[in-house]
Design an enzyme around this catalytic site. Structure first.
Site, mmCIF file in Angstrom:
data_model
loop_
_atom_site.group_PDB
_atom_site.id
_atom_site.type_symbol
_atom_site.label_atom_id
_atom_site.label_comp_id
_atom_site.label_asym_id
_atom_site.label_seq_id
_atom_site.Cartn_x
_atom_site.Cartn_y
_atom_site.Cartn_z
ATOM 1 N N SER A 1 0.840 -1.200 0.000
ATOM 2 C CA SER A 1 0.000 0.000 0.000
ATOM 3 C C SER A 1 0.876 1.251 0.000
ATOM 4 O O SER A 1 1.665 1.444 -0.917
ATOM 5 C CB SER A 1 -0.948 -0.034 1.210
ATOM 6 O OG SER A 1 -1.850 1.047 1.177
ATOM 7 N N THR A 2 0.769 2.089 1.041
ATOM 8 C CA THR A 2 1.500 3.358 1.079
ATOM 9 C C THR A 2 3.000 3.126 0.935
ATOM 10 O O THR A 2 3.580 2.310 1.634
ATOM 11 C CB THR A 2 1.227 4.084 2.407
ATOM 12 O OG1 THR A 2 -0.167 4.100 2.664
ATOM 13 C CG2 THR A 2 1.762 5.507 2.355
ATOM 14 N N HIS B 1 -2.763 -0.878 -3.274
ATOM 15 C CA HIS B 1 -3.910 -0.001 -3.040
ATOM 16 C C HIS B 1 -3.769 1.261 -3.879
ATOM 17 O O HIS B 1 -2.918 2.105 -3.609
ATOM 18 C CB HIS B 1 -4.004 0.369 -1.559
ATOM 19 C CG HIS B 1 -4.305 -0.797 -0.673
ATOM 20 N ND1 HIS B 1 -3.933 -0.837 0.645
ATOM 21 C CD2 HIS B 1 -4.949 -1.981 -0.922
ATOM 22 C CE1 HIS B 1 -4.338 -1.979 1.184
ATOM 23 N NE2 HIS B 1 -4.944 -2.689 0.249
ATOM 24 N N MET C 1 -0.176 1.304 5.129
ATOM 25 C CA MET C 1 -0.986 1.576 6.308
ATOM 26 C C MET C 1 -2.044 0.494 6.499
ATOM 27 O O MET C 1 -2.480 -0.141 5.551
ATOM 28 C CB MET C 1 -1.695 2.927 6.160
ATOM 29 C CG MET C 1 -0.778 4.121 6.250
ATOM 30 S SD MET C 1 -1.717 5.670 6.248
ATOM 31 C CE MET C 1 -2.307 5.719 4.563
ATOM 32 N N ASP D 1 -4.696 -4.653 6.106
ATOM 33 C CA ASP D 1 -5.062 -5.495 4.971
ATOM 34 C C ASP D 1 -3.876 -6.378 4.593
ATOM 35 O O ASP D 1 -2.761 -5.900 4.425
ATOM 36 C CB ASP D 1 -5.465 -4.618 3.776
ATOM 37 C CG ASP D 1 -6.025 -5.433 2.624
ATOM 38 O OD1 ASP D 1 -6.576 -6.520 2.872
ATOM 39 O OD2 ASP D 1 -5.924 -4.963 1.471
#
Length: 378
Positions: free
Chosen positions: A189-190, A215, A309, A312
């Site tokens: 993600s991030t 994401h 973050m 998930d």
């Protein structure tokens, strides 16, 4: 962090968009819009005067554009900058450049007022709040070190700084066809785009199929897949329903859609892209993809959870391990955000951690040893 007030400077050449962002943040506890700038020059002046904690920055602006403004802001001090991008191919490309240059994160501009609350109040607020626990100077240092290492590798290989065409793919795979591993499932993600760029530059041709959930909003994943394809020996594409998993190929989940791996024939597997409610707070969800990978490939699946973050991916990593597969997790020192991978590690769903600079070697090593009887010894 409880009790901490995040002061936000909003930078956008559109008065409507500035008002939209400011209005959505106005009543959020712990967040204050301390100023609004209509261009990059004004943002630079306000940075020193207002001392904001976070900046939202329009990607495409006349005059000093988002990239130049970002460079000049970060040259003054390491402040977290969240890019606000139109959901277009150009917007996606520029946003990816911004992340390479040190932007903390990004959100997509809502297509209309109906989406403003879900995008700005939910997504943007979540990302602003995450900054409170983030060492932005460390993130910038990590990304600059990666960029410099990449520059040195390209220089050593005689590759110009700017190339018109992507490097040619190797015709012959450099690895064996007889992999114990049948699928590499990556969740991230991030901080993901720079991290995956670093990883894919070092992956060889001929690996087992790689399925990735990053994401991202729609439109961005297609631009990102093309970018990874241009720098990697692996063939990378945005996933589509009906894609058959092939060795030497990687598939990135479409933004805004879930992705599952499904059995097609006894020897073939295919991808299915579909709508659905967010899972673990996301669509696409790492958990959804990894659970399907565990169901299809069992002990022949290698899971990889990386920077990002939230949580998930932890349940998906658990499913892979319970099916007999193996899970690698990016370590804290090399992560922009030690979140998803931290949760998975702390919940006992990661077998071994790795540093990003060793990611390609770690993946190759474990893909070769999967189901080889060495798991008990590790």
């Amino acid at each position: 962090m409880a009790g901490k007030l995040s002061r936000v400077l909003v930078v956008d050449d559109s008065a409507l968009m500035r008002t939209l962002i400011a209005d959505q943040l106005a009543d959020v506890a712990g967040i204050e819009v301390c100023g609004e700038a209509s261009n990059g020059q004004q943002a630079l002046q306000m940075l020193s005067r207002l001392q904001p904690d976070v900046i939202t920055l329009d990607v495409q602006m006349p005059g000093m554009d988002g990239l130049e403004t970002l460079d000049r802001l970060l040259a003054i001090r390491p402040i977290p900058v969240i890019m606000v991008s139109a959901m277009t191919q150009l917007g996606g490309d520029i946003t990816l450049d911004a992340l390479e240059r040190g932007a903390f994160d990004y959100v997509a501009k809502p297509a209309g007022l109906a989406q403003a609350e879900s995008v700005m109040r939910d997504d943007l607020v979540r990302k602003i709040r995450s900054v409170a626990d983030t060492d932005v100077a460390k993130v910038l240092e990590i990304r600059r070190a990666r960029a410099e290492a990449r520059r040195q590798r390209r220089a050593a290989a005689g590759i110009p700084k700017k190339t018109i065409a992507p490097p040619p793919k190797k015709v012959e795979p450099v690895t064996t066809n007889d992999w114990p591993c049948r699928c590499i499932a990556i969740g991230i993600s991030t901080g993901g785009p720079p991290a995956l760029t670093s990883l894919f530059e070092n992956l060889p041709a001929g690996l087992p199929p790689i399925v990735i959930v990053q994401h991202m909003p729609e439109q961005f994943t297609r631009a990102f897949a093309k970018r990874l394809n241009s720098i990697s020996q692996v063939e990378v594409k945005e996933a589509a329903s009906g894609d058959m998993l092939e060795q030497g190929h990687a598939y990135i989940a479409q933004g805004g859609k879930h992705l599952e791996i499904r059995r097609h024939t006894r020897t073939q597997t295919r991808l299915e892209v579909f709508d659905g409610e967010p899972v673990s707070g996301h669509r696409p969800s790492v958990d959804v993809m990894m659970r399907s990978a565990a169901n299809v490939f069992g002990d022949a699946c290698l899971g990889v959870v990386m920077t990002g973050m939230g949580r998930d991916g932890s349940d998906g990593c658990k499913a892979i391990r319970e099916a007999g597969g193996y899970v690698l997790g990016q370590d804290e020192a090399s992560s922009d955000i030690y979140g998803m991978n931290r949760v998975a590690f702390q919940e006992g769903n990661v077998d071994k951690q790795f540093d990003l600079q060793d990611a390609a070697q770690a993946i190759i090593r474990e893909a070769k040893r999967l189901r080889s009887g060495l798991a008990a010894a590790r």
